[in-house]
Design a protein around this motif. Structure first.
Motif, PDB file in Angstrom:
ATOM      1  N   VAL A   1      58.217 -37.753  66.728  1.00  0.00           N
ATOM      2  CA  VAL A   1      57.562 -38.398  65.580  1.00  0.00           C
ATOM      3  C   VAL A   1      58.375 -39.602  65.121  1.00  0.00           C
ATOM      4  CG1 VAL A   1      56.898 -38.091  63.158  1.00  0.00           C
ATOM      5  CG2 VAL A   1      56.393 -36.294  64.825  1.00  0.00           C
ATOM      6  N   ARG A   2      59.686 -39.393  65.003  1.00  0.00           N
ATOM      7  CA  ARG A   2      60.562 -40.460  64.496  1.00  0.00           C
ATOM      8  C   ARG A   2      60.618 -41.651  65.432  1.00  0.00           C
ATOM      9  NH1 ARG A   2      65.115 -37.258  63.708  1.00  0.00           N
ATOM     10  NH2 ARG A   2      66.012 -38.318  65.473  1.00  0.00           N
ATOM     11  N   GLU A   3      60.773 -41.400  66.713  1.00  0.00           N
ATOM     12  CA  GLU A   3      61.027 -42.489  67.654  1.00  0.00           C
ATOM     13  C   GLU A   3      59.758 -43.185  68.152  1.00  0.00           C
ATOM     14  OE1 GLU A   3      63.567 -41.002  70.734  1.00  0.00           O
ATOM     15  OE2 GLU A   3      65.243 -40.694  69.343  1.00  0.00           O
TER      16      GLU A   3
ATOM     17  N   GLY B   1      56.745 -43.211  66.428  1.00  0.00           N
ATOM     18  CA  GLY B   1      55.933 -43.711  65.337  1.00  0.00           C
ATOM     19  C   GLY B   1      54.511 -43.178  65.366  1.00  0.00           C
ATOM     20  N   LYS B   2      54.252 -42.221  66.242  1.00  0.00           N
ATOM     21  CA  LYS B   2      52.914 -41.627  66.304  1.00  0.00           C
ATOM     22  C   LYS B   2      52.682 -40.775  65.059  1.00  0.00           C
ATOM     23  CE  LYS B   2      52.532 -41.161  71.333  1.00  0.00           C
ATOM     24  NZ  LYS B   2      52.383 -40.172  72.430  1.00  0.00           N
ATOM     25  N   PRO B   3      51.428 -40.634  64.656  1.00  0.00           N
ATOM     26  CA  PRO B   3      51.122 -39.779  63.509  1.00  0.00           C
ATOM     27  C   PRO B   3      51.505 -38.323  63.787  1.00  0.00           C
ATOM     28  CG  PRO B   3      49.210 -41.087  64.131  1.00  0.00           C
ATOM     29  CD  PRO B   3      50.247 -41.302  65.191  1.00  0.00           C
ATOM     30  N   ILE B   4      51.903 -37.636  62.745  1.00  0.00           N
ATOM     31  CA  ILE B   4      52.311 -36.238  62.875  1.00  0.00           C
ATOM     32  C   ILE B   4      51.175 -35.403  63.468  1.00  0.00           C
ATOM     33  CG2 ILE B   4      52.881 -34.168  61.540  1.00  0.00           C
ATOM     34  CD1 ILE B   4      54.531 -35.991  59.687  1.00  0.00           C
ATOM     35  N   ALA B   5      49.953 -35.643  63.024  1.00  0.00           N
ATOM     36  CA  ALA B   5      48.817 -34.860  63.507  1.00  0.00           C
ATOM     37  C   ALA B   5      48.640 -35.006  65.018  1.00  0.00           C
ATOM     38  CB  ALA B   5      47.549 -35.278  62.777  1.00  0.00           C
ATOM     39  N   GLN B   6      48.819 -36.214  65.522  1.00  0.00           N
ATOM     40  CA  GLN B   6      48.644 -36.450  66.958  1.00  0.00           C
ATOM     41  C   GLN B   6      49.738 -35.754  67.760  1.00  0.00           C
ATOM     42  OE1 GLN B   6      48.547 -40.563  68.102  1.00  0.00           O
ATOM     43  NE2 GLN B   6      48.560 -40.107  70.286  1.00  0.00           N
ATOM     44  N   VAL B   7      50.979 -35.878  67.306  1.00  0.00           N
ATOM     45  CA  VAL B   7      52.094 -35.230  68.010  1.00  0.00           C
ATOM     46  C   VAL B   7      51.917 -33.716  67.980  1.00  0.00           C
ATOM     47  CG1 VAL B   7      54.596 -34.855  68.005  1.00  0.00           C
ATOM     48  CG2 VAL B   7      53.681 -37.144  67.555  1.00  0.00           C
ATOM     49  N   ALA B   8      51.489 -33.195  66.852  1.00  0.00           N
ATOM     50  CA  ALA B   8      51.277 -31.751  66.722  1.00  0.00           C
ATOM     51  C   ALA B   8      50.192 -31.284  67.695  1.00  0.00           C
ATOM     52  CB  ALA B   8      50.906 -31.401  65.288  1.00  0.00           C
ATOM     53  N   ARG B   9      49.101 -32.036  67.783  1.00  0.00           N
ATOM     54  CA  ARG B   9      48.026 -31.690  68.730  1.00  0.00           C
ATOM     55  C   ARG B   9      48.553 -31.702  70.163  1.00  0.00           C
ATOM     56  NH1 ARG B   9      44.692 -34.824  65.672  1.00  0.00           N
ATOM     57  NH2 ARG B   9      45.069 -36.620  67.028  1.00  0.00           N
ATOM     58  N   ASP B  10      49.321 -32.737  70.504  1.00  0.00           N
ATOM     59  CA  ASP B  10      49.872 -32.856  71.857  1.00  0.00           C
ATOM     60  C   ASP B  10      50.779 -31.675  72.202  1.00  0.00           C
ATOM     61  OD1 ASP B  10      48.531 -35.258  72.001  1.00  0.00           O
ATOM     62  OD2 ASP B  10      50.342 -36.506  71.730  1.00  0.00           O
ATOM     63  N   LEU B  11      51.514 -31.189  71.205  1.00  0.00           N
ATOM     64  CA  LEU B  11      52.455 -30.084  71.441  1.00  0.00           C
ATOM     65  C   LEU B  11      51.819 -28.708  71.242  1.00  0.00           C
ATOM     66  CD1 LEU B  11      55.616 -31.541  69.658  1.00  0.00           C
ATOM     67  CD2 LEU B  11      55.172 -31.423  72.114  1.00  0.00           C
ATOM     68  N   GLY B  12      50.614 -28.679  70.694  1.00  0.00           N
ATOM     69  CA  GLY B  12      49.923 -27.415  70.486  1.00  0.00           C
ATOM     70  C   GLY B  12      50.443 -26.630  69.292  1.00  0.00           C
TER      71      GLY B  12
END
Length: 95
Positions: A17-19, A21-32
């Protein structure tokens, strides 16, 4: 049953998320994982790094505030004791 994530996974997710700059929701979806969970991890990381939210205090600032409040209370108590002793001294001197 609650899923448990190890420290390494948490740190990696927060780092993404930090590096990136993607939205938290998108990163969370990608990681399940739940986006609220990831948001909590990111907020915790910001607090640990001293990156306080708008108007908030970092950990160092909170520790300093607690120390200063304690010191202020001690100084107020000392002042009150000195005031009382001056009053007693003046009473003794005017007898």
């Amino acid at each position: 049953m609650r899923r448990r994530f190890d420290r390494e996974f948490r740190d990696g997710a927060v780092r993404i998320v930090r590096e990136t700059g993607k939205p938290i929701a998108q990163v969370a979806r990608d990681l399940g994982i739940n986006d609220g969970t990831l948001a909590n991890w990111v907020a915790q990381d910001k607090r640990a790094r001293g990156e306080a939210a708008a108007g908030g205090l970092g950990e160092d600032e909170r520790a300093e505030l607690a120390r200063l409040r304690k010191e202020n209370a001690e100084l107020a108590m000392e002042r009150d004791v000195l005031k009382r002793s001056v009053v007693l001294w003046v009473k003794e001197a005017t007898k």
